[in-house]
Design a protein around this motif. Sequence first.
Motif, PDB file in Angstrom:
ATOM      1  N   LYS A 279       0.832  -1.206   0.000  1.00  0.00           N
ATOM      2  CA  LYS A 279       0.000   0.000   0.000  1.00  0.00           C
ATOM      3  C   LYS A 279       0.871   1.262   0.000  1.00  0.00           C
ATOM      4  CE  LYS A 279      -3.387  -0.299   2.810  1.00  0.00           C
ATOM      5  NZ  LYS A 279      -4.145  -0.322   4.093  1.00  0.00           N
ATOM      6  N   ASP A 280       1.913   1.251   0.848  1.00  0.00           N
ATOM      7  CA  ASP A 280       2.789   2.423   0.945  1.00  0.00           C
ATOM      8  C   ASP A 280       3.550   2.682  -0.365  1.00  0.00           C
ATOM      9  OD1 ASP A 280       1.956   2.750   3.534  1.00  0.00           O
ATOM     10  OD2 ASP A 280       3.751   1.898   4.454  1.00  0.00           O
ATOM     11  N   ALA A 281       3.754   1.621  -1.142  1.00  0.00           N
ATOM     12  CA  ALA A 281       4.440   1.764  -2.429  1.00  0.00           C
ATOM     13  C   ALA A 281       3.489   2.235  -3.528  1.00  0.00           C
ATOM     14  CB  ALA A 281       5.083   0.440  -2.828  1.00  0.00           C
ATOM     15  N   GLY A 282       2.193   2.367  -3.189  1.00  0.00           N
ATOM     16  CA  GLY A 282       1.227   2.882  -4.153  1.00  0.00           C
ATOM     17  C   GLY A 282       0.487   1.827  -4.949  1.00  0.00           C
ATOM     18  N   TYR A 283       0.602   0.551  -4.523  1.00  0.00           N
ATOM     19  CA  TYR A 283      -0.023  -0.539  -5.292  1.00  0.00           C
ATOM     20  C   TYR A 283      -1.084  -1.302  -4.481  1.00  0.00           C
ATOM     21  CZ  TYR A 283       3.645   0.146  -8.784  1.00  0.00           C
ATOM     22  OH  TYR A 283       4.474   0.688  -9.749  1.00  0.00           O
ATOM     23  N   GLY A 284      -1.594  -0.687  -3.428  1.00  0.00           N
ATOM     24  CA  GLY A 284      -2.539  -1.377  -2.551  1.00  0.00           C
ATOM     25  C   GLY A 284      -3.745  -1.950  -3.261  1.00  0.00           C
ATOM     26  N   GLU A 285      -4.290  -1.215  -4.242  1.00  0.00           N
ATOM     27  CA  GLU A 285      -5.493  -1.684  -4.938  1.00  0.00           C
ATOM     28  C   GLU A 285      -5.213  -2.896  -5.829  1.00  0.00           C
ATOM     29  OE1 GLU A 285      -6.858   0.814  -8.376  1.00  0.00           O
ATOM     30  OE2 GLU A 285      -5.226   2.125  -7.693  1.00  0.00           O
ATOM     31  N   TYR A 286      -3.941  -3.193  -6.072  1.00  0.00           N
ATOM     32  CA  TYR A 286      -3.577  -4.298  -6.966  1.00  0.00           C
ATOM     33  C   TYR A 286      -3.181  -5.566  -6.207  1.00  0.00           C
ATOM     34  CZ  TYR A 286      -3.495  -0.476 -10.300  1.00  0.00           C
ATOM     35  OH  TYR A 286      -3.846   0.610 -11.077  1.00  0.00           O
ATOM     36  N   PHE A 287      -3.282  -5.523  -4.884  1.00  0.00           N
ATOM     37  CA  PHE A 287      -3.114  -6.737  -4.068  1.00  0.00           C
ATOM     38  C   PHE A 287      -4.522  -7.175  -3.699  1.00  0.00           C
ATOM     39  CE2 PHE A 287      -1.294  -8.482   0.202  1.00  0.00           C
ATOM     40  CZ  PHE A 287      -1.560  -9.770  -0.203  1.00  0.00           C
ATOM     41  N   THR A 288      -5.048  -8.149  -4.424  1.00  0.00           N
ATOM     42  CA  THR A 288      -6.497  -8.401  -4.442  1.00  0.00           C
ATOM     43  C   THR A 288      -6.944  -9.635  -3.671  1.00  0.00           C
ATOM     44  OG1 THR A 288      -6.176  -9.542  -6.553  1.00  0.00           O
ATOM     45  CG2 THR A 288      -6.785  -7.217  -6.645  1.00  0.00           C
ATOM     46  N   LYS A 314      -0.118 -20.641  16.341  1.00  0.00           N
ATOM     47  CA  LYS A 314       0.334 -21.606  17.345  1.00  0.00           C
ATOM     48  C   LYS A 314       1.473 -22.427  16.758  1.00  0.00           C
ATOM     49  CE  LYS A 314      -4.315 -22.134  19.358  1.00  0.00           C
ATOM     50  NZ  LYS A 314      -5.415 -23.100  19.622  1.00  0.00           N
ATOM     51  N   GLU A 315       2.332 -22.889  17.628  1.00  0.00           N
ATOM     52  CA  GLU A 315       3.459 -23.703  17.186  1.00  0.00           C
ATOM     53  C   GLU A 315       2.951 -24.945  16.448  1.00  0.00           C
ATOM     54  OE1 GLU A 315       7.495 -25.786  19.074  1.00  0.00           O
ATOM     55  OE2 GLU A 315       6.197 -24.528  20.333  1.00  0.00           O
ATOM     56  N   GLY A 316       3.549 -25.234  15.295  1.00  0.00           N
ATOM     57  CA  GLY A 316       3.143 -26.390  14.497  1.00  0.00           C
ATOM     58  C   GLY A 316       2.234 -26.051  13.335  1.00  0.00           C
ATOM     59  N   MET A 317       1.702 -24.850  13.310  1.00  0.00           N
ATOM     60  CA  MET A 317       0.856 -24.450  12.183  1.00  0.00           C
ATOM     61  C   MET A 317       1.713 -24.264  10.923  1.00  0.00           C
ATOM     62  SD  MET A 317      -1.806 -21.663  13.768  1.00  0.00           S
ATOM     63  CE  MET A 317      -3.262 -22.201  14.695  1.00  0.00           C
ATOM     64  N   ILE A 318       1.163 -24.627   9.770  1.00  0.00           N
ATOM     65  CA  ILE A 318       1.827 -24.407   8.488  1.00  0.00           C
ATOM     66  C   ILE A 318       0.846 -23.692   7.564  1.00  0.00           C
ATOM     67  CG2 ILE A 318       2.858 -25.491   6.451  1.00  0.00           C
ATOM     68  CD1 ILE A 318       3.880 -27.720   8.241  1.00  0.00           C
ATOM     69  N   PHE A 319       1.294 -22.580   7.009  1.00  0.00           N
ATOM     70  CA  PHE A 319       0.429 -21.811   6.113  1.00  0.00           C
ATOM     71  C   PHE A 319       1.300 -21.074   5.103  1.00  0.00           C
ATOM     72  CE2 PHE A 319       0.874 -19.684  10.262  1.00  0.00           C
ATOM     73  CZ  PHE A 319       1.568 -18.531   9.915  1.00  0.00           C
ATOM     74  N   SER A 320       0.644 -20.523   4.094  1.00  0.00           N
ATOM     75  CA  SER A 320       1.369 -19.822   3.033  1.00  0.00           C
ATOM     76  C   SER A 320       1.449 -18.331   3.331  1.00  0.00           C
ATOM     77  CB  SER A 320       0.699 -20.053   1.680  1.00  0.00           C
ATOM     78  OG  SER A 320      -0.574 -19.422   1.638  1.00  0.00           O
ATOM     79  N   ILE A 321       2.505 -17.711   2.781  1.00  0.00           N
ATOM     80  CA  ILE A 321       2.654 -16.259   2.760  1.00  0.00           C
ATOM     81  C   ILE A 321       2.864 -15.897   1.293  1.00  0.00           C
ATOM     82  CG2 ILE A 321       4.079 -14.294   3.450  1.00  0.00           C
ATOM     83  CD1 ILE A 321       2.484 -15.456   5.759  1.00  0.00           C
ATOM     84  N   GLU A 322       1.846 -15.257   0.671  1.00  0.00           N
ATOM     85  CA  GLU A 322       1.892 -15.078  -0.776  1.00  0.00           C
ATOM     86  C   GLU A 322       1.346 -13.725  -1.233  1.00  0.00           C
ATOM     87  OE1 GLU A 322      -1.002 -17.628  -2.934  1.00  0.00           O
ATOM     88  OE2 GLU A 322      -1.175 -18.722  -1.030  1.00  0.00           O
ATOM     89  N   PRO A 323       2.049 -12.651  -0.930  1.00  0.00           N
ATOM     90  CA  PRO A 323       1.611 -11.347  -1.442  1.00  0.00           C
ATOM     91  C   PRO A 323       1.755 -11.280  -2.958  1.00  0.00           C
ATOM     92  CG  PRO A 323       3.823 -11.182  -0.533  1.00  0.00           C
ATOM     93  CD  PRO A 323       3.324 -12.576  -0.200  1.00  0.00           C
ATOM     94  N   GLY A 324       0.981 -10.409  -3.570  1.00  0.00           N
ATOM     95  CA  GLY A 324       1.062 -10.253  -5.017  1.00  0.00           C
ATOM     96  C   GLY A 324       0.595  -8.877  -5.456  1.00  0.00           C
ATOM     97  N   ILE A 325       1.051  -8.475  -6.615  1.00  0.00           N
ATOM     98  CA  ILE A 325       0.582  -7.245  -7.268  1.00  0.00           C
ATOM     99  C   ILE A 325       0.226  -7.617  -8.702  1.00  0.00           C
ATOM    100  CG2 ILE A 325       1.225  -4.949  -8.119  1.00  0.00           C
ATOM    101  CD1 ILE A 325       3.080  -4.663  -5.716  1.00  0.00           C
ATOM    102  N   TYR A 326      -0.993  -7.266  -9.116  1.00  0.00           N
ATOM    103  CA  TYR A 326      -1.515  -7.680 -10.417  1.00  0.00           C
ATOM    104  C   TYR A 326      -1.995  -6.458 -11.184  1.00  0.00           C
ATOM    105  CZ  TYR A 326      -1.548 -11.796  -7.457  1.00  0.00           C
ATOM    106  OH  TYR A 326      -1.186 -12.783  -6.567  1.00  0.00           O
TER     107      TYR A 326
END
Length: 362
Positions: A279-288, A314-326
């Motif tokens: 958002k601070d880089a000016g692309y907030g609306e493109y991370f959908t 919690k310890e043991g959780m596994i999840f994705s971290i996947e930011p994007g700009i489109y």
Amino acid sequence: MDNLFEERISKVRAEIAKRNLSGLIVSDPQSILYLTGIWNNPYERLYALFIAREGKATLFANRLFNIGETDLQIVWYSDTDNAAKILSEHIAHSGVIGVDKIFPARFLIPLMLSSKGARFSVGSACVDDVRACKDQKEQLLMKEASRINDICIQKAFDFIHEGVTEKEVADFIRKSFIEEGAEGESFDTIVSFGKNAADPHHESDGTVIQNGDCVLIDMGCKKDGYCADMTRTAFFKNADEELVKIHDIVRQANEKAESIIGPGVKFADIDAAARDIIKDAGYGEYFTHRLGHFIGQSEHEAGDVSSANENVTKEGMIFSIEPGIYIPGKFGVRIEDLVLVTSGGCQRLNLVDKRYRYLCRE
């Protein structure tokens, strides 16, 4: 029953008690596999595990199902039986019965009509919360799936050449999964060239790669029943200045979010850490989309990393971290890792370099 499965059922039973339920009907085949070690695809037939607040768990199965040898208590029925009625005869008829979120209405409604003394409530969280924290065995399986994923995306980048299509790259990745010992894909491989990458869920097609295209690959294999998932974005031969800048922004958002992960952190705060940079880089609306999703036996499990999720890690959780700009009509960039929450922070399961690279650069 194996001690591992007894332990998992005990944890679910504790969640049942915490929510003051009389019992829980589990119909998700993946959850039944998790709790019993038994896999079956029931198609249109009733298939359910009933976990009472006290006493043994009972599996309800059609005689056509191949259950195999087990010491689990099983109630069998045939196609000529009223399966919902049989289930009704074996569950509590007072208090609140939990049902999971996928239990079909064609079974639930007759069950409700025949169980006048009981009330019914969605009880998926009793299993979902237990499945969310992976034990040591599950962690090792998911690390191995991610190791294969890392190998195969490197092979895919090396395979890309002048004149290749998205579909040819996706087919190459599927073949590579098998060659490296996986069972296959955990979801349909996404290969997007150029402006196609502006669609986060683009379906790989006959688009031919062009000089200056971004190359977005979102891929995951399945190994020993557990899923991998990752995304990397590269450039074919060269890239314009804005595309390079956006790639750096997305990478920084990914790394910032991962840097704050540890037990007790709100998922909404993790999402905000990445979103604020974009958002601070000016692309907030493109991370959908949300920042991430949970993963394990299925490529998308209950739970997410989003602004709406006020729960904590919690310890043991596994999840994705996947930011994007489109950027519609131009290109898209996404960078995705799977992370494991540890006692001291998090461990990234994908080790492939996240910085941009040029493919076939002369």
